[in-house]
Design an enzyme around this catalytic site. Structure first.
Site, PDB file in Angstrom:
ATOM      1  N   CYS A  84       0.870  -1.186   0.000  1.00  0.00           N
ATOM      2  CA  CYS A  84       0.000   0.000   0.000  1.00  0.00           C
ATOM      3  C   CYS A  84       0.898   1.224   0.000  1.00  0.00           C
ATOM      4  CB  CYS A  84      -0.988  -0.028   1.167  1.00  0.00           C
ATOM      5  SG  CYS A  84      -0.227  -0.012   2.804  1.00  0.00           S
TER       6      CYS A  84
ATOM      7  N   ARG B 106      -3.415  -0.633   5.273  1.00  0.00           N
ATOM      8  CA  ARG B 106      -4.010  -1.685   4.447  1.00  0.00           C
ATOM      9  C   ARG B 106      -3.107  -2.895   4.254  1.00  0.00           C
ATOM     10  NH1 ARG B 106      -5.168   2.259  -0.356  1.00  0.00           N
ATOM     11  NH2 ARG B 106      -3.265   3.098   0.586  1.00  0.00           N
TER      12      ARG B 106
ATOM     13  N   ASP C  84      -8.357   3.769   1.080  1.00  0.00           N
ATOM     14  CA  ASP C  84      -7.395   4.239   2.085  1.00  0.00           C
ATOM     15  C   ASP C  84      -8.178   4.772   3.297  1.00  0.00           C
ATOM     16  OD1 ASP C  84      -5.480   5.511   3.559  1.00  0.00           O
ATOM     17  OD2 ASP C  84      -4.649   6.657   1.888  1.00  0.00           O
TER      18      ASP C  84
END
Ligand code: 4NP
Length: 165
Positions: free
Chosen positions: A13, A19, A132
């Protein structure tokens, strides 16, 4: 065709604090449930270096704990070109991560290892990438954990078929 084991999977990420560490933790848990732990090895990293050395974001760890997952001690690191050779499958969490990784690819073989997380989303998912959660509230972190949990079943099933063929 033989596939090397352990088969190495890298989740990517931006910051490697929300994440992709969640994806790594969830992947390891689902792989263990499916009896695949001895055949796979997962890691995670970020395309940006500003959180290098940090633990995952406490809000993500709280969301993982609410869903019953436990944290194994990951520290953030940055994607490097050598990862193309060290991992069999490189999984960006969104299209920006994918573009950043592909811009570092040296040849087609590097590019062929990159497959976005959304490739394992169920057809009914409304998201087209793992959103996100960094600038939002707790619900966004819970949504990422739930989306990754649903998708990881599909990824692990694919690897199980491939590695135990
Ligand atoms: P991640 O989330 O890429 O899922 O780890 C983010 C972490 C940090 C920032 C943005 C997203 N940041 O801007 O610092």
């Amino acid at each position: 065709m033989s596939t090397r084991t352990p088969y190495r999977v890298l989740f990517v990420c931006l910051g490697n604090i929300c994440r992709s560490p969640a994806a790594e933790i969830i992947f390891n848990a689902v792989a263990a449930q499916e009896g695949l732990s001895h055949l796979v090895k997962a890691d995670s990293c970020g395309t940006a270096s500003y959180h290098t050395g940090s633990k995952p974001d406490h809000r993500m760890l709280a969301a993982l704990e609410r869903a019953g997952y436990s944290y194994g001690g990951h520290r953030a690191r940055t994607f490097r070109r050598a990862d193309f050779s060290e991992f069999d499958l490189i999984i960006p969490q969104d299209e920006y991560n994918e573009q950043d990784i592909l811009s570092l690819a040296r040849h087609e073989e590097d590019r062929s290892r990159v497959r976005g997380m959304w490739q394992w989303f169920a057809p009914e998912e409304t998201e087209r990438s793992v959103p996100d959660p960094y600038y939002g509230g707790p619900a966004g972190f819970d949504a990422v954990v739930a989306l990754l949990t649903r998708s990881m079943q599909r990824l692990v099933a694919e690897l199980s078929a491939k590695l135990q063929a």
